[in-house]
Structure formats: C-alpha cells, structure tokens
Design a protein around this motif. Structure first.
Motif, PDB file in Angstrom:
ATOM      1  N   ASP A 262      66.343   4.533  49.872  1.00 14.17           N
ATOM      2  CA  ASP A 262      65.298   4.987  48.693  1.00 14.17           C
ATOM      3  C   ASP A 262      63.622   4.706  49.214  1.00 14.17           C
ATOM      4  N   SER A 263      63.721   3.765  50.186  1.00 15.62           N
ATOM      5  CA  SER A 263      62.305   3.633  51.010  1.00 15.62           C
ATOM      6  C   SER A 263      61.776   4.821  51.682  1.00 15.62           C
ATOM      7  N   GLU A 264      62.586   5.707  52.139  1.00 14.51           N
ATOM      8  CA  GLU A 264      62.154   6.764  52.949  1.00 14.51           C
ATOM      9  C   GLU A 264      61.702   7.971  51.756  1.00 14.51           C
ATOM     10  N   VAL A 265      62.399   7.742  50.685  1.00 15.27           N
ATOM     11  CA  VAL A 265      61.737   8.593  49.517  1.00 15.27           C
ATOM     12  C   VAL A 265      60.550   8.233  49.023  1.00 15.27           C
TER      13      VAL A 265
ATOM     14  N   LEU B 230      64.181   1.340  44.101  1.00 19.30           N
ATOM     15  CA  LEU B 230      63.717   2.331  43.359  1.00 19.30           C
ATOM     16  C   LEU B 230      64.954   3.088  42.511  1.00 19.30           C
ATOM     17  N   SER B 231      64.657   3.019  41.096  1.00 20.43           N
ATOM     18  CA  SER B 231      65.804   3.479  40.447  1.00 20.43           C
ATOM     19  C   SER B 231      66.156   4.865  40.287  1.00 20.43           C
ATOM     20  N   ASN B 232      65.073   5.697  40.549  1.00 26.24           N
ATOM     21  CA  ASN B 232      64.895   7.250  40.313  1.00 26.24           C
ATOM     22  C   ASN B 232      64.739   7.905  41.534  1.00 26.24           C
ATOM     23  N   HIS B 233      65.207   7.231  42.909  1.00 28.23           N
ATOM     24  CA  HIS B 233      64.783   7.842  44.021  1.00 28.23           C
ATOM     25  C   HIS B 233      65.567   9.342  44.136  1.00 28.23           C
ATOM     26  N   ASN B 234      66.736   9.280  43.658  1.00 24.20           N
ATOM     27  CA  ASN B 234      67.477  10.579  43.812  1.00 24.20           C
ATOM     28  C   ASN B 234      66.750  11.762  43.227  1.00 24.20           C
TER      29      ASN B 234
ATOM     30  N   ASP C 246      55.215   7.721  38.813  1.00 23.05           N
ATOM     31  CA  ASP C 246      56.229   8.725  39.295  1.00 23.05           C
ATOM     32  C   ASP C 246      57.417   8.013  39.902  1.00 23.05           C
ATOM     33  N   LEU C 247      57.247   6.620  40.309  1.00 22.06           N
ATOM     34  CA  LEU C 247      58.276   5.950  41.124  1.00 22.06           C
ATOM     35  C   LEU C 247      58.802   4.683  40.089  1.00 22.06           C
ATOM     36  N   ASP C 248      60.020   4.721  39.859  1.00 25.89           N
ATOM     37  CA  ASP C 248      60.414   3.604  39.037  1.00 25.89           C
ATOM     38  C   ASP C 248      61.199   2.546  39.731  1.00 25.89           C
ATOM     39  N   GLY C 249      61.293   1.204  39.304  1.00 26.15           N
ATOM     40  CA  GLY C 249      61.951   0.249  40.052  1.00 26.15           C
ATOM     41  C   GLY C 249      60.823  -0.782  40.255  1.00 26.15           C
TER      42      GLY C 249
END
Length: 298
Positions: free
Chosen positions: A200-203, A178-182, A228-231
C-alpha cells in the motif's frame, strides 16, 4: 509498527555527516522494525546525468553485466557497487535505452530508484546491519529519509521494504496502513503509474507522483492525499529539492520533529533525534494532524 526517520540539512557544513546522522537515527529505531530497512540519500549529481539504483537479485560480480550494458548502450558507464545494489550514472538522453536494457534482465536486476541526485538502498535485515552493509555512515548529501520495517501485512522481502520510489528523485516512507489502496491503484494504473509490489505504501508514492506529474507541487499533492487516501498514516517524502511530512487527520502513529538553524529532523520517537548536534536547543514539536510540513533547498 515500523519506524521512520528523516533529516533535511539547512547548513551545508553538515552535508558530509548526513549519512552518519541518518545511520544513527535508523539504528536507534531498530526495535520498531527489525526485519528490513532502507534509506534514500540526496547527494551530488552530475549535470545532464541520471542515476539508476539497481538491486542485483543474485550475488556475485557485477562486471559481466556492466560490460554487456555498456556495449548495449554504446558508451562507457559509471558504476558504484554497494553490496547487492548498483548505482549507474548515464547521460539523461540515454536514460530510456538504459531502462530498456535493464528491463530485459528481470531475473538479474530490479530498479529501486532513479533520479539526478537520489540513491536508494533497501534490504532484509536489522537496520543497523543494512546501514552498515551499504556504507550509509560515509554518505554525504543535503537530505535523506529512512525506514525500519515490521512486516505485519506481507512477507519479509526486499521488495516490500521502504522507501518506495515511483518517479524521478522522489521517494516515500510510510508508517501505517491504507484502507483504499487497491481502488487507488486501479486509478493510477489507468494513468500510467507502474507498480512493482502489492504494498500500500507504493500506492501512496505513486499517488504523489501522479499528482505532481499533473502539475501539483509536493505540498499540493500531499493536501490532495488527505481527501483521496483513506487509512492511518504518517508519510515522510523526499524529492530532489525538498522534504515533507504529513500525518492523517487522526494521527494515531507517533511522530516528533526538531528544527534548528542547521536542520529539520523527523523521528517516530524522540530517541531517534537525541544524538543530533544541538538537539538540546532545538524547537521540538509533534506534527499536527492533516497538516503539510515542507522544506525546500534554496
């Protein structure tokens, strides 16, 4: 590159063999992720009880902790130990005191999952060894998911292994990035979702927990994730009553599914499904991009 497997049983007669089938599927994909592995199994649950799956950070006898824990919550507890993990069953109204007692021992214990039916195990090592150490082949249940990890963006640790669980009886395995997980993590922290790792997987797991806490169904939460999740990602998700799959709109990660009158199965590659009973007559298909596939227990 990692490997993902999932098995949802429609036929109750197959439930005693769930773990054996899931162990075989994981083992076949060992070369996709040889550094760590994990799995969640949805088995029997007691009415008005909650299971807490805990990882012991040190080896040794669990009895001193169990005795102290039982004294702290002032009641006997049911405990099953599988190598480095403990599964503790407590009455539902004692879940919060139990969680506080565990949180008071951060150097001894880590919670990896909670729920009425879900047990979750993960550890560093070859998937075949991890499955054997935890006795996966002997586990029964209605459905389960698993993951073999190749750590390309973080250290090889048990905390970084999948599945990730951020809500009761809910867990997720993920192949991709995921590119936007932060950014999403910051939003979820404000919404009260807690995280144990920087993965990122926990996000992604936390995002689904948040959406479902707000009233969305699992399918609706996954639909919202597409916006909402990019990647690039393939998610396989387990809940107490269901099993779902979602690929991102590009779907560059491999995925194949099989459905019969007896089960639905997912694998990163067909070879993970090849040993399942009746596979030669199954409906085989590649999940479509940006499409939610979900099944529920009745």
């Amino acid at each position: 590159m990692c490997g993902i497997v999932g098995l949802f049983l429609k036929n109750p007669a197959l439930e005693p063999a769930l773990g054996a089938h899931l162990a075989g599927m994981l083992g076949v994909l060992s070369d996709r992720g040889p550094d760590s592995a994990g799995f969640a199994v949805y088995g029997a649950g007691e009415p008005d009880h909650v299971k807490l799956t805990l990882r012991m950070t040190g080896a040794g006898d669990s009895r001193p902790f169990v005795e102290a824990f039982a004294a702290e919550i002032r009641m006997p507890v049911q405990v099953t130990q599988r190598r480095t993990h403990l599964v503790i069953s407590v009455p539902s109204d004692m879940a919060e005191p139990a969680a506080r007692a565990i949180a008071a021992r951060p150097d001894e214990l880590q919670v990896v999952g909670t729920g009425r039916r879900m047990e979750l195990y993960k550890e560093v090592g070859l998937p075949t060894r991890v499955a054997e150490d935890f006795g996966l082949a002997a586990m029964a249940g209605t459905h389960g998911i698993g993951h073999t990890r190749m750590a390309t963006e973080s250290a090889v640790t048990t905390a970084g292994a999948h599945p990730f669980s951020t809500g009761p009886d809910q867990c997720l395995v993920h192949n991709g990035s995921l590119s936007n997980h932060n950014n999403v993590r910051r939003v979820l922290l404000r919404e009260g979702i807690a995280f144990a790792t920087e993965n990122d997987s926990e996000v992604a797991a936390g995002y689904l927990t948040w959406r479902m806490r707000e009233g969305a169904s699992l399918g609706e939460a996954l639909e919202a994730a597409l916006s909402d999740l990019d990647g690039f990602y393939t998610f396989v998700v387990g809940t107490e009553s269901g099993f779902a799959v979602l690929r991102d709109p590009i779907s560059c990660k491999p995925a194949v599914m099989a459905e019969t009158d007896d089960y639905v199965a997912f694998g990163s590659e067909y070879r993970a499904l090849a040993g399942l009973p009746g596979i030669e007559a199954a409906h085989l298909f590649e999940p479509e991009p940006a499409t939610v596939y979900a099944w529920q227990r009745h």
